[in-house]
Write a protein that holds these residues in place. Sequence first.
Motif, PDB file in Angstrom:
ATOM      1  N   ASP A 116      -5.038 -14.507   5.035  1.00 11.00           N
ATOM      2  CA  ASP A 116      -4.881 -13.894   3.723  1.00 11.00           C
ATOM      3  C   ASP A 116      -4.379 -14.957   2.757  1.00 11.00           C
ATOM      4  OD1 ASP A 116      -5.021 -11.980   1.800  1.00 11.00           O
ATOM      5  OD2 ASP A 116      -3.402 -10.714   2.571  1.00 11.00           O
ATOM      6  N   ARG A 167       6.896 -11.203  -4.349  1.00  9.35           N
ATOM      7  CA  ARG A 167       5.527 -10.716  -4.512  1.00  9.35           C
ATOM      8  C   ARG A 167       4.665 -11.123  -3.325  1.00  9.35           C
ATOM      9  NH1 ARG A 167       1.298 -12.611  -9.229  1.00  9.35           N
ATOM     10  NH2 ARG A 167      -0.504 -11.430  -8.472  1.00  9.35           N
ATOM     11  N   SER A 219       5.683 -11.769  -0.260  1.00  5.05           N
ATOM     12  CA  SER A 219       6.121 -11.015   0.918  1.00  5.05           C
ATOM     13  C   SER A 219       5.526  -9.610   0.941  1.00  5.05           C
ATOM     14  CB  SER A 219       7.653 -10.923   0.940  1.00  5.05           C
ATOM     15  OG  SER A 219       8.236 -12.198   1.073  1.00  5.05           O
ATOM     16  N   LYS A 220       5.464  -8.972  -0.218  1.00  5.51           N
ATOM     17  CA  LYS A 220       4.964  -7.599  -0.288  1.00  5.51           C
ATOM     18  C   LYS A 220       3.437  -7.521  -0.229  1.00  5.51           C
ATOM     19  CE  LYS A 220       8.879  -5.871  -3.009  1.00  5.51           C
ATOM     20  NZ  LYS A 220       9.301  -5.308  -4.324  1.00  5.51           N
ATOM     21  N   SER A 221       2.761  -8.585  -0.695  1.00  6.38           N
ATOM     22  CA  SER A 221       1.311  -8.498  -0.883  1.00  6.38           C
ATOM     23  C   SER A 221       0.488  -8.980   0.302  1.00  6.38           C
ATOM     24  CB  SER A 221       0.904  -9.290  -2.134  1.00  6.38           C
ATOM     25  OG  SER A 221       1.539  -8.758  -3.289  1.00  6.38           O
ATOM     26  N   PHE A 259      -1.344  -9.446   3.591  1.00  9.09           N
ATOM     27  CA  PHE A 259      -1.772  -8.533   4.655  1.00  9.09           C
ATOM     28  C   PHE A 259      -1.417  -7.067   4.352  1.00  9.09           C
ATOM     29  CE2 PHE A 259      -1.125 -12.661   6.791  1.00  9.09           C
ATOM     30  CZ  PHE A 259      -2.413 -12.858   7.262  1.00  9.09           C
ATOM     31  N   SER A 260      -1.308  -6.739   3.068  1.00 10.90           N
ATOM     32  CA  SER A 260      -0.946  -5.366   2.693  1.00 10.90           C
ATOM     33  C   SER A 260      -2.152  -4.416   2.695  1.00 10.90           C
ATOM     34  CB  SER A 260      -0.298  -5.346   1.303  1.00 10.90           C
ATOM     35  OG  SER A 260      -1.192  -5.852   0.321  1.00 10.90           O
ATOM     36  N   LYS A 261      -3.378  -4.955   2.596  1.00  9.08           N
ATOM     37  CA  LYS A 261      -4.566  -4.103   2.601  1.00  9.08           C
ATOM     38  C   LYS A 261      -4.769  -3.504   3.995  1.00  9.08           C
ATOM     39  CE  LYS A 261      -6.909  -6.824  -0.962  1.00  9.08           C
ATOM     40  NZ  LYS A 261      -8.093  -7.670  -1.297  1.00  9.08           N
ATOM     41  N   ASN A 262      -5.003  -2.202   4.022  1.00  5.03           N
ATOM     42  CA  ASN A 262      -5.217  -1.483   5.287  1.00  5.03           C
ATOM     43  C   ASN A 262      -4.064  -1.682   6.262  1.00  5.03           C
ATOM     44  OD1 ASN A 262      -7.841  -0.674   4.385  1.00  5.03           O
ATOM     45  ND2 ASN A 262      -8.603  -2.704   4.998  1.00  5.03           N
ATOM     46  N   LYS A 263      -2.871  -1.812   5.701  1.00  6.38           N
ATOM     47  CA  LYS A 263      -1.696  -2.066   6.542  1.00  6.38           C
ATOM     48  C   LYS A 263      -1.298  -0.799   7.297  1.00  6.38           C
ATOM     49  CE  LYS A 263       3.002  -3.931   6.326  1.00  6.38           C
ATOM     50  NZ  LYS A 263       4.037  -4.510   5.419  1.00  6.38           N
ATOM     51  N   LEU A 271       1.383   1.330   8.563  1.00  9.37           N
ATOM     52  CA  LEU A 271       2.812   1.501   8.275  1.00  9.37           C
ATOM     53  C   LEU A 271       3.644   1.690   9.532  1.00  9.37           C
ATOM     54  CD1 LEU A 271       2.566   3.847   5.158  1.00  9.37           C
ATOM     55  CD2 LEU A 271       2.873   1.363   5.210  1.00  9.37           C
ATOM     56  N   PRO A 276       6.608  -5.128  12.978  1.00  7.85           N
ATOM     57  CA  PRO A 276       6.489  -6.372  12.208  1.00  7.85           C
ATOM     58  C   PRO A 276       6.197  -7.550  13.128  1.00  7.85           C
ATOM     59  CG  PRO A 276       8.795  -5.754  12.455  1.00  7.85           C
ATOM     60  CD  PRO A 276       7.993  -4.608  13.005  1.00  7.85           C
TER      61      PRO A 276
END
Length: 372
Positions: A168, A221, A223-225, A227-231, A233, A237
């Motif tokens: 990513d 930003r 850290s949050k973004s 690999f966030s797609k289709n993550k 939950l 980790p």
Amino acid sequence: MKMRKLIRILHSFCTSIRRKSKQKQQQGLHNSSNEVMDTVDNLVTNIDHVRSHEGITTVDMEEYCNLSSTTTAGSSVLCMSIFTWNMNGKASSLQDLTKLLTGSDGDRKLDLLVLGLQEVPRCNITRTLKEALAETHILVEKSIMQSLQLFVFVPKDYMLFITEVKVDKLSVGGFGGTLVRTKKGAVAISLKFKGIHLLFISCHLSAHEGNVEERNSELQRISKSLFSKNKNLYARPMQITVWLGDLNYRIQGLDTFPVRNIIQRNLHALLTSKDQLLREAERGNIFNGYSEGTLAFKPTYKYNVGTNNYDTSHKERTPSWTDRILFKIEKYGNIEATLHAYESIDSIHSSDHKPVRAHLCLKESNNEIKTS
């Protein structure tokens, strides 16, 4: 105990220098040491902050590394050699890049070789790396965003241990600096090695001493973004996250010449109390729960290209540890980490930054190596 001993040595050093300075003044000689000693005195009073920070734990290095070729008690299941280097866009740095990768660990067969590069020149770095490592290693994956690039290599017979590779990247403000292709942001690679889930993030953040809050915001930003797609939950980790790159945090509140004099006297460990990265972590703004090796090496930026001399341009930038490698082990599971090297490579002269290398090993306390 070591810290108290260091404080006693430094106080003795300051007293000796001031005594000599006073003698010079009495003899009518010019003295330039007082400003340096005032700075050292100020740093000594903050020495307790060098070792303990709310966000970042400073860890000592262990001399011996039991490589992961066996599964005997106490042996490592994963050993990594990790590099970060800002190449300053110089094509002349390609030869040094080859020397950097082939000269650090000698004949030691480490499991992963991780390389994060910033301000990469316009050339095929992937081909250069493959040719340099052709006899021993194979490329697992690369993550590239113009001048910001990240590579992971393994020994040729270790590919069977690698699974679930993903990449990513994220831009956080477009271009910066004097180089047209200087991209700011982060590139990342996640993978499993022998079942251990790892994440490598290489970044290049905003420059200049005053942009601390901007750098903090960029880190948050990223850290949050990533690999966030289709993550998922509910997914666990990463077991270990390694963050490397030109983070661009500076030594704050000190003029350049006292800093240089302190470095010249090999007292640069004192300067960590003025390091923006550690100060921001202590305030809880960034890198909570991360670890980093002791900053025993000299600040890695900014050098005159071709030398080991700090910047003599009209800007005369204050030397700083802009180039860093940090890691975080998640609480769940039984992974432990040991650090066996954290150093700058001062023999590299082709950039205004010095490369930084870490030798990091992981082991599982129950000595069972997972396979999935």
